[in-house]
Design a protein around this motif. Structure first.
Motif, PDB file in Angstrom:
ATOM      1  N   SER A   3       0.816  -1.220   0.000  1.00  0.00           N
ATOM      2  CA  SER A   3       0.000   0.000   0.000  1.00  0.00           C
ATOM      3  C   SER A   3       0.845   1.264   0.000  1.00  0.00           C
ATOM      4  CB  SER A   3      -0.924   0.010   1.223  1.00  0.00           C
ATOM      5  OG  SER A   3      -0.163  -0.008   2.422  1.00  0.00           O
ATOM      6  N   GLN A   4       2.156   1.138   0.302  1.00  0.00           N
ATOM      7  CA  GLN A   4       3.012   2.323   0.259  1.00  0.00           C
ATOM      8  C   GLN A   4       4.458   1.935  -0.021  1.00  0.00           C
ATOM      9  OE1 GLN A   4       3.271   4.617   3.842  1.00  0.00           O
ATOM     10  NE2 GLN A   4       3.522   2.846   5.151  1.00  0.00           N
ATOM     11  N   LEU A  28       3.008   9.911 -10.642  1.00  0.00           N
ATOM     12  CA  LEU A  28       2.323   9.174  -9.567  1.00  0.00           C
ATOM     13  C   LEU A  28       1.058   9.907  -9.126  1.00  0.00           C
ATOM     14  CD1 LEU A  28       5.502   8.218  -7.542  1.00  0.00           C
ATOM     15  CD2 LEU A  28       3.923   6.570  -8.570  1.00  0.00           C
ATOM     16  N   ASN A  29       1.154  11.226  -9.087  1.00  0.00           N
ATOM     17  CA  ASN A  29      -0.014  12.017  -8.725  1.00  0.00           C
ATOM     18  C   ASN A  29      -1.137  11.841  -9.749  1.00  0.00           C
ATOM     19  OD1 ASN A  29      -1.347  14.232  -7.134  1.00  0.00           O
ATOM     20  ND2 ASN A  29      -1.165  15.300  -9.082  1.00  0.00           N
ATOM     21  N   TYR A  33      -2.183   8.557  -6.487  1.00  0.00           N
ATOM     22  CA  TYR A  33      -1.528   8.190  -5.227  1.00  0.00           C
ATOM     23  C   TYR A  33      -1.362   9.421  -4.339  1.00  0.00           C
ATOM     24  CZ  TYR A  33      -0.409   3.614  -7.163  1.00  0.00           C
ATOM     25  OH  TYR A  33      -0.503   2.353  -7.697  1.00  0.00           O
ATOM     26  N   TYR A  34      -1.323   9.173  -3.034  1.00  0.00           N
ATOM     27  CA  TYR A  34      -0.994  10.211  -2.059  1.00  0.00           C
ATOM     28  C   TYR A  34       0.533  10.256  -1.943  1.00  0.00           C
ATOM     29  CZ  TYR A  34      -5.880  10.286  -0.587  1.00  0.00           C
ATOM     30  OH  TYR A  34      -7.247  10.414  -0.559  1.00  0.00           O
ATOM     31  N   ILE A  56       5.084   7.242  -1.237  1.00  0.00           N
ATOM     32  CA  ILE A  56       3.938   6.984  -2.112  1.00  0.00           C
ATOM     33  C   ILE A  56       2.980   6.070  -1.364  1.00  0.00           C
ATOM     34  CG2 ILE A  56       3.268   6.132  -4.394  1.00  0.00           C
ATOM     35  CD1 ILE A  56       6.527   6.162  -4.812  1.00  0.00           C
ATOM     36  N   SER A  57       1.690   6.409  -1.359  1.00  0.00           N
ATOM     37  CA  SER A  57       0.737   5.619  -0.586  1.00  0.00           C
ATOM     38  C   SER A  57      -0.642   5.640  -1.229  1.00  0.00           C
ATOM     39  CB  SER A  57       0.645   6.161   0.849  1.00  0.00           C
ATOM     40  OG  SER A  57      -0.320   5.466   1.612  1.00  0.00           O
ATOM     41  N   THR A  58      -1.426   4.627  -0.922  1.00  0.00           N
ATOM     42  CA  THR A  58      -2.816   4.600  -1.371  1.00  0.00           C
ATOM     43  C   THR A  58      -3.729   5.312  -0.378  1.00  0.00           C
ATOM     44  OG1 THR A  58      -3.118   2.444  -0.295  1.00  0.00           O
ATOM     45  CG2 THR A  58      -2.513   2.436  -2.632  1.00  0.00           C
ATOM     46  N   LEU A 190       2.680  -1.800  -6.330  1.00  0.00           N
ATOM     47  CA  LEU A 190       1.757  -0.983  -5.541  1.00  0.00           C
ATOM     48  C   LEU A 190       0.304  -1.351  -5.837  1.00  0.00           C
ATOM     49  CD1 LEU A 190       3.465   2.496  -5.928  1.00  0.00           C
ATOM     50  CD2 LEU A 190       2.888   1.452  -3.727  1.00  0.00           C
ATOM     51  N   ASP A 192      -3.505  -0.481  -6.573  1.00  0.00           N
ATOM     52  CA  ASP A 192      -4.040   0.595  -7.408  1.00  0.00           C
ATOM     53  C   ASP A 192      -4.473   1.771  -6.552  1.00  0.00           C
ATOM     54  OD1 ASP A 192      -3.629  -0.867  -9.705  1.00  0.00           O
ATOM     55  OD2 ASP A 192      -5.663  -1.692  -9.740  1.00  0.00           O
ATOM     56  N   ALA A 193      -4.194   2.972  -7.040  1.00  0.00           N
ATOM     57  CA  ALA A 193      -4.662   4.180  -6.360  1.00  0.00           C
ATOM     58  C   ALA A 193      -6.126   4.413  -6.698  1.00  0.00           C
ATOM     59  CB  ALA A 193      -3.824   5.373  -6.787  1.00  0.00           C
TER      60      ALA A 193
END
Length: 578
Positions: A3-4, A28-29, A33-34, A56-58, A190, A192-193
């Motif tokens: 998740s990150q 990524l944005n 993703y956060y 990078i995180s969901t 990762l 999926d966002a």
């Protein structure tokens, strides 16, 4: 799937580290993703080690990570300085040009990629940042078309040939490392966002955007790290709204120009860092004495003197509250998130005019320059409030007397007129004065004027002057902090909660006038109080002690080496107190 993930790129300043991070994180944005970024850079234009770290995180995040999954290195120094952060099983993507090696004891996998050689084959070594980006993107197995779109946005203004070359560099970097690794690495796959559109900006950009939304139409400033991006943003954007930016010869000129423009009725701001604020102090006193609105942003950095211009610190609080000689009314606000930077600027302009006072918005380097995800801003919350600015025509003054610009009123706030208003003539002076602004050394008048000025802010409170997460009635620890540390504390608290340790959290957002009544019940309820801050003397802790006491309960957690707190550091230090 995970998740990150944490990714870092490093090299010599001027080697393209910043642009690599910018394009990588932008892509990524775009996927939703956060992100939360941290820049380590030298106070010089070229040379010296620099690195950018992006988490990078969901899910929403507001702290840099303790460890590191992928390190991209343009030189051996980057590996030597940063490999210790790599978790077991982490990856180093390094330029084969310098024959990279992994330090003994670091359990990481090395991919030596001919980053510079590929770039030179395509025409210039400057494209090595795109080769490195492509290699990183390839390991993650993310859709290449999204990254190519980010490259196009970055280089589109230079023409299709340049875009095509850079896209090719990305492709070559990805192909090489995927051949070495046998495909994308499963351990770095990762989840999926959510795919939702999110803002992605540094705090300085949010401050600048908030100033525009708050009605600012002039900025006078002198460049200084880490405040310069505010001016750079407004140079591009403010003219679209009928405003302008003036780069002055120094900070004294910047603040006095801002005072003059505000007196004339134009919402004006300036921005600086600690050294610039020191130069502004006499003029801030003038704004307080003449009751002229003024908004200043202080982006705190390592001090004193030139200190550590590019490093994290929160050591200006004492100066912001007490720096001016004499006693004036002022408001000192400390936002802690990107969203608060935006909304606090709007409120700063409103309160500055409503109370006719200087308002200082104090950030820190990590909040000012750390790029991070923000939810969409709510423009319905914007309201412009100009206080007692007299808009209608004034009646003639009796006996040809001057306008009572400093009239004694019940709330201490006097009516204000703009220069040239008919029947609004009055004196403005930095010496003590009567209600019409005429210089006066009368003892009784002096006492009344001081009480008027200082009294008008006694009950002034910003929105959410103190933000509290009071999950427990009587927690073992109450962790108090300010500025960019809030998200790091939240993460440390979640670890302590998993271990059965009860904690509450308090973010102090208004430093002056100090909101004692909002802090007291939470300080009373806690068994111990930890005050966490990036300075050497515990300025926030001392502010609490000065206004409320609690000397027996308060423990300091201080960090002043120029780097932000990590969640693991807070977790460890708090456990030792219990």
């Amino acid at each position: 799937m995970i998740s990150q993930l944490s990714w870092k790129i490093g090299g010599q300043q001027g080697e393209g580290v910043e642009s690599t991070d910018r394009i990588f994180s932008t892509a990524l944005n775009r996927l939703g993703y956060y992100l939360y970024g941290y820049r380590h850079f030298s106070s010089r234009i070229k040379g010296g080690h620099t690195n950018n770290k992006i988490r990078i995180s969901t899910k929403p995040i507001r702290a840099i990570s303790d460890d590191l999954d992928i390190l991209v290195a343009f030189d051996q120094e980057t590996i030597d300085l940063n490999a210790g952060e790599l978790r077991p099983g982490g990856v180093v993507v390094a330029d084969a040009k310098f024959s990279p090696t992994i330090p003994e004891g670091v359990q990481a996998r090395l991919f030596a990629v001919p980053i510079t050689a590929i770039a030179e084959e395509l025409g210039t070594s400057l494209m090595k940042n795109m080769v490195a980006s492509g290699a990183s993107w390839g390991l993650l197995g993310l859709p290449m078309e999204v990254f190519n779109k980010a490259v196009e946005e970055e280089f589109g203004r230079k023409g299709p040939a340049v875009v095509e070359k850079n896209v090719e560099a990305v492709r070559r970097g990805a192909e090489f490392i995927l051949e070495q690794a046998g495909g994308p690495l499963d351990e770095f796959k990762l989840e999926d966002a959510d795919g939702k559109i999110k803002l992605f900006m540094i705090g300085n950009e949010a401050l600048a955007l908030g100033s525009i939304a708050g009605g600012c139409r002039l900025m006078s400033a002198y460049p200084i790290t880490p405040a310069s991006e505010i001016m750079e943003y407004l140079i591009k954007k403010l003219p679209k709204f009928g405003g302008t930016v003036v780069q002055t010869e120094d900070e004294i000129a910047a603040v006095t120009m801002a005072i003059g423009a505000n007196y004339a009725g134009v919402r004006t701001m300036t921005a600086s860092a600690g050294p610039g604020l020191s130069l502004m102090m006499e003029a801030i006193g003038l704004a307080g004495m003449t009751e002229t609105p003024l908004v200043i942003v202080d982006t705190q950095r390592g001090g004193p003197s030139t200190g550590l211009p590019t490093k994290q610190e929160q050591s200006d609080i004492n100066a912001l509250i007490n720096g001016t000689h004499g006693e004036i009314p002022k408001l000192v606000v400390a936002p802690s998130t990107i969203e608060e930077c935006f909304y606090d600027m709007i409120e700063a302009f409103n309160l500055s005019e409503e109370y006719q006072i200087p308002v200082i918005v104090a950030t820190d380097l990590q909040l000012s320059l750390g790029k991070q995800t923000s939810e969409r801003l709510d423009y319905e919350r914007i309201a412009i409030k100009r206080g007692k600015l007299v808009a209608e025509e004034l009646p003639p003054n009796e006996d040809n007397r001057l306008f009572k610009r400093y009239e004694f009123t019940e709330d201490g706030i006097s009516p204000r007129v703009l220069p040239g208003a008919k029947h609004g003539l009055h004196h403005v002076t930095g010496v003590e004065h009567d209600q019409e602004g005429r210089p006066s050394e009368n003892a009784h008048n002096r006492e009344k004027m001081m009480d008027k000025r200082l009294g008008k802010i006694a009950n002034l409170r910003i929105t959410d002057a103190v933000k509290v997460d009071a999950a427990h009635a009587n927690p073992e620890l109450l962790i108090v902090s300010m500025g960019s540390t809030g998200g790091t504390v939240e993460e440390a608290r979640s670890r302590m909660a998993a271990e059965g340790i009860t904690t509450n959290q308090m973010m102090v957002r208004q430093m002056h006038p100090f909101p004692s009544e909002q802090l007291k019940p939470h300080l009373d309820a806690a068994k111990q109080i930890v005050v966490l801050e990036n300075n050497a003397t515990g300025q926030l802790a001392n502010l609490i002690k000065l206004n409320l006491g609690y000397h027996d309960k308060i423990r300091n957690m201080l960090k002043y080496d120029g780097t932000p707190f990590l969640p693991s550091e807070i977790h460890k230090a708090c456990k030792e107190l219990i």
